[in-house]
Design a protein around this motif. Structure first.
Motif, mmCIF file in Angstrom:
data_model
loop_
_atom_site.group_PDB
_atom_site.id
_atom_site.type_symbol
_atom_site.label_atom_id
_atom_site.label_comp_id
_atom_site.label_asym_id
_atom_site.label_seq_id
_atom_site.Cartn_x
_atom_site.Cartn_y
_atom_site.Cartn_z
ATOM 1 N N PRO A 1 13.155 -0.806 -116.047
ATOM 2 C CA PRO A 1 13.778 -0.446 -117.334
ATOM 3 C C PRO A 1 13.179 -1.149 -118.541
ATOM 4 O O PRO A 1 13.296 -0.661 -119.677
ATOM 5 N N ASN A 2 12.499 -2.282 -118.319
ATOM 6 C CA ASN A 2 11.875 -3.007 -119.424
ATOM 7 C C ASN A 2 10.431 -2.580 -119.684
ATOM 8 O O ASN A 2 9.759 -3.146 -120.544
ATOM 9 N N GLY A 3 9.963 -1.581 -118.924
ATOM 10 C CA GLY A 3 8.590 -1.106 -119.096
ATOM 11 C C GLY A 3 7.563 -1.853 -118.277
ATOM 12 O O GLY A 3 6.362 -1.560 -118.356
ATOM 13 N N HIS A 4 7.987 -2.816 -117.479
ATOM 14 C CA HIS A 4 7.089 -3.597 -116.645
ATOM 15 C C HIS A 4 6.623 -2.734 -115.474
ATOM 16 O O HIS A 4 7.436 -2.099 -114.791
ATOM 17 N N VAL A 5 5.314 -2.661 -115.244
ATOM 18 C CA VAL A 5 4.788 -1.891 -114.110
ATOM 19 C C VAL A 5 5.174 -2.586 -112.811
ATOM 20 O O VAL A 5 4.903 -3.779 -112.625
ATOM 21 N N VAL A 6 5.813 -1.838 -111.911
ATOM 22 C CA VAL A 6 6.295 -2.423 -110.654
ATOM 23 C C VAL A 6 5.784 -1.670 -109.437
ATOM 24 O O VAL A 6 6.204 -1.936 -108.315
ATOM 25 N N GLY A 7 4.860 -0.749 -109.630
ATOM 26 C CA GLY A 7 4.320 -0.014 -108.494
ATOM 27 C C GLY A 7 3.587 1.231 -108.953
ATOM 28 O O GLY A 7 3.290 1.410 -110.142
ATOM 29 N N ALA A 8 3.305 2.107 -107.996
ATOM 30 C CA ALA A 8 2.530 3.311 -108.292
ATOM 31 C C ALA A 8 2.975 4.464 -107.409
ATOM 32 O O ALA A 8 3.376 4.266 -106.254
ATOM 33 N N ARG A 9 2.915 5.641 -107.977
ATOM 34 C CA ARG A 9 3.120 6.860 -107.203
ATOM 35 C C ARG A 9 1.741 7.417 -106.882
ATOM 36 O O ARG A 9 0.945 7.709 -107.784
ATOM 37 N N LEU A 10 1.456 7.581 -105.603
ATOM 38 C CA LEU A 10 0.133 7.950 -105.128
ATOM 39 C C LEU A 10 0.163 9.329 -104.489
ATOM 40 O O LEU A 10 1.176 9.743 -103.924
ATOM 41 N N ARG A 11 -0.968 10.012 -104.565
ATOM 42 C CA ARG A 11 -1.082 11.356 -103.989
ATOM 43 C C ARG A 11 -2.325 11.432 -103.113
ATOM 44 O O ARG A 11 -3.416 11.007 -103.527
#
Length: 390
Positions: free
Chosen positions: A140-150
């Motif tokens: 919610p604070n805009g901090h990157v916490v991971g990735a969606r991968l394809r």
């Protein structure tokens, strides 16, 4: 079967891009004890556009990481001298033994990237090709916490990570999604066309400069030499449109009739390749939960053939920062990179301008040599934790 069946739910770091910079970063992070996921949309061992040449700093790092012997056993030719040609005059510089480096080399990317990827996997990194970044995941604070991968089948998965590292080139998806800003750029860009030639006998690196043109001969794997010609980028389309090989030979002849004759005695293996040129830049390369490395964060014109050396250098600087884990470590990584690179960027822009006389080109290369020596001294002074070695 989806590649995601072999993924964990959470990693210390996800590295997007398994080319030179990304694979080296993943390797050093894994050796440092981090749980690393390395993904690349391209297939394992895929070829990419490159000048191939590694300068002393890059060779020093590969040796320190325990990988140089693997690269040389491919076999990769040892380069023991480099020659600069200015019109009819030439200057040959022998490669003296310094910091344990006795030669340079120019491995094909099908060799270098593969060896780096293999070493990352051996160190414990999860390595998956045919997998690309769809989107970053933020809290919610805009901090990157991971990735969606394809993956190639279109299947997606969300993976958590303490940091996502974009090593995905000039068009970096990571950089675009975090809106990483450019803050220093160059003006000039060279356009080049190159091919791989068999049956050429020149040894060492050869760099040729003429009136508004440049060329190079770089010994690489498979008994081949990478031969390129370069011109101002604004002349690229008119010179090479329709028949790249004819344009290549015309520029070669304009640069050096002797080099044209040498190349004419060889055989082109495969097709000609081209790069229309792009201006250089620094880009913001860290933020909350993300970082950039390689061309994603810093790019300069390839005419000085220093990009891969920079990529290996910055991979180590970033890996050290991530392993350190302090609040300021990523900011220090960018500052150190910029300090080492700023002079390179300026000199390279001058060379890529093609606005020099031959005497001025020689003076620019002398300045480049000074910057390279300072870079090597800096790399050599870095303490090297035994955990990062092979």
């Amino acid at each position: 079967m989806s590649a995601f069946e072999h993924f964990d739910a959470c990693y210390d770091a996800i590295v997007v891009g398994a080319r030179c910079a990304g694979a080296a970063t993943a390797l050093l992070l894994a050796r440092g004890g981090a749980r690393v996921l390395l993904v690349d949309r391209l297939s394992y061992g895929a070829d990419v556009t490159s000048t191939h040449a590694l300068m002393r700093g890059g060779v020093l790092q590969l040796a320190r990481w325990g990988l140089l012997d693997r690269i040389m056993s491919e076999p990769t030719p040892a380069v023991r001298n480099t020659t600069f040609h200015y019109g009819r005059e030439s200057v040959t510089v022998p490669i003296k033994a310094e910091h344990g480096v006795t030669h340079l080399c120019a491995p094909r990317r099908t060799v270098l990237d593969r060896i780096l990827v293999d070493a990352a996997r051996e160190a414990g990194a999860g390595v998956h090709h045919g997998v690309g970044l769809e989107s970053l995941v933020r809290d919610p604070n805009g901090h990157v916490v991971g990735a969606r991968l394809r993956d190639v089948s279109g299947t997606t998965v969300t993976v958590a990570a303490a940091i996502v590292i974009g090593a995905d080139g000039r068009g970096s998806t990571v950089a675009k999604q975090v809106n990483a800003q450019f803050y220093k750029g160059t003006v000039h860009a060279s356009g080049c066309v190159y091919g791989y030639w068999e049956g050429i006998e020149d040894s060492g690196f050869h760099w040729h400069f003429g009136d508004g043109v440049a060329a190079g001969v770089i010994p690489t794997n498979y008994g081949q030499h990478c031969v390129f010609v370069a011109i101002p980028g604004n002349r690229f389309a008119d010179t090479f449109r329709g028949n790249a090989e004819a344009g290549f030979r015309a520029v070669l002849a304009q640069n050096s009739p002797a080099l044209r004759d040498t190349v004419s005695r060889g055989r082109l293996a495969g097709r000609m390749r081209g790069f229309a040129g792009a201006t250089g830049y620094f880009r913001q390369s860290f933020g909350p939960g993300w970082a950039l490395v390689g061309d994603a964060g810093y790019f300069k014109d390839p005419l000085t053939a220093h990009g891969m050396t920079d990529a290996l250098r910055d991979a180590e600087l970033l890996a050290r920062a991530v392993l350190d884990g302090s609040a300021r470590s990523l900011a220090c990584y960018q500052q150190e990179r910029d300090s080492l690179s700023a002079r390179f960027l300026e000199i390279t822009d001058g060379i890529a301008s093609f606005g020099w006389t031959l005497d001025e080109a020689r003076a620019l290369h002398s300045q480049l040599s000074v910057a390279m020596k300072a870079e090597v001294e800096h790399i050599a002074r870095l303490s090297f934790p035994s955990v990062l070695a092979a």
